[in-house]
Scaffold this motif. Sequence first.
Motif, PDB file in Angstrom:
ATOM      1  N   THR A  58       0.668  -1.253  -0.197  1.00 22.98           N
ATOM      2  CA  THR A  58       0.073   0.162  -0.173  1.00 22.98           C
ATOM      3  C   THR A  58       0.907   1.434  -0.147  1.00 22.98           C
ATOM      4  N   ARG A  59       2.065   1.268   0.556  1.00 19.01           N
ATOM      5  CA  ARG A  59       2.886   2.369   0.447  1.00 19.01           C
ATOM      6  C   ARG A  59       2.332   3.069   1.635  1.00 19.01           C
ATOM      7  N   ARG A  60       1.698   2.728   2.448  1.00 19.97           N
ATOM      8  CA  ARG A  60       1.142   3.407   3.787  1.00 19.97           C
ATOM      9  C   ARG A  60       1.898   2.509   4.879  1.00 19.97           C
ATOM     10  N   ALA A  61       2.750   3.555   5.952  1.00 23.91           N
ATOM     11  CA  ALA A  61       3.123   2.538   6.852  1.00 23.91           C
ATOM     12  C   ALA A  61       2.477   2.161   7.788  1.00 23.91           C
ATOM     13  N   THR A  62       2.365   0.591   8.044  1.00 22.11           N
ATOM     14  CA  THR A  62       1.465  -0.181   8.954  1.00 22.11           C
ATOM     15  C   THR A  62       2.475  -0.779   9.883  1.00 22.11           C
ATOM     16  N   TYR A  63       2.071  -0.795  11.166  1.00 20.43           N
ATOM     17  CA  TYR A  63       2.919  -1.376  11.943  1.00 20.43           C
ATOM     18  C   TYR A  63       1.801  -2.296  13.056  1.00 20.43           C
ATOM     19  N   TRP A  64       2.715  -2.959  14.018  1.00 13.20           N
ATOM     20  CA  TRP A  64       1.956  -3.991  14.780  1.00 13.20           C
ATOM     21  C   TRP A  64       2.274  -3.460  16.223  1.00 13.20           C
ATOM     22  N   SER A  65       0.962  -2.997  16.874  1.00  9.58           N
ATOM     23  CA  SER A  65       0.951  -2.623  18.199  1.00  9.58           C
ATOM     24  C   SER A  65       1.048  -3.612  19.080  1.00  9.58           C
ATOM     25  N   ARG A  66       2.203  -3.776  19.739  1.00 11.06           N
ATOM     26  CA  ARG A  66       2.440  -4.611  20.932  1.00 11.06           C
ATOM     27  C   ARG A  66       1.441  -4.406  22.172  1.00 11.06           C
ATOM     28  N   SER A  67       1.101  -3.291  22.500  1.00 11.86           N
ATOM     29  CA  SER A  67       0.120  -2.927  23.359  1.00 11.86           C
ATOM     30  C   SER A  67      -1.291  -3.368  23.218  1.00 11.86           C
TER      31      SER A  67
END
Length: 128
Positions: A58-67
């Motif tokens: 997507t070229r959109r920053a996607t992350y994993w939230s650990r919390s």
Amino acid sequence: MTEFPPPLKGSAQDEAPELRPNFDANGLIAAIAQDAETGEVLMLAWMNAEALRLTLETRRATYWSRSRGALWVKGETSGHIQEVLEVRVDCDQDAVLLKVRQSGGACHTGRGSCFYRIAERGGLTFED
């Protein structure tokens, strides 16, 4: 879950011509966001395989939230979007560098960068 080829051993990983992310025991990889124009380091977050795949697609920053234990697209609620211009991996592919075009502040505090404090012997000072 998205599958990437497994990491290789030793120097073979350093010279691998394909993306073989070396996720940690929790299935995560460190992701550093850097302003593509200025070179300023904006933030550090974590990605799992799905977040990395989505970022590449997507070229959109996607992350994993650990919390929260969930994926999050940067700017989804704040509007402070990270458009990903380039994705780099380090030599052994256990960290990624996202060169981004940042809209608004990168930090959840509203600051431009999450790295706004300077650690010194006497404690922390805040950058203007």
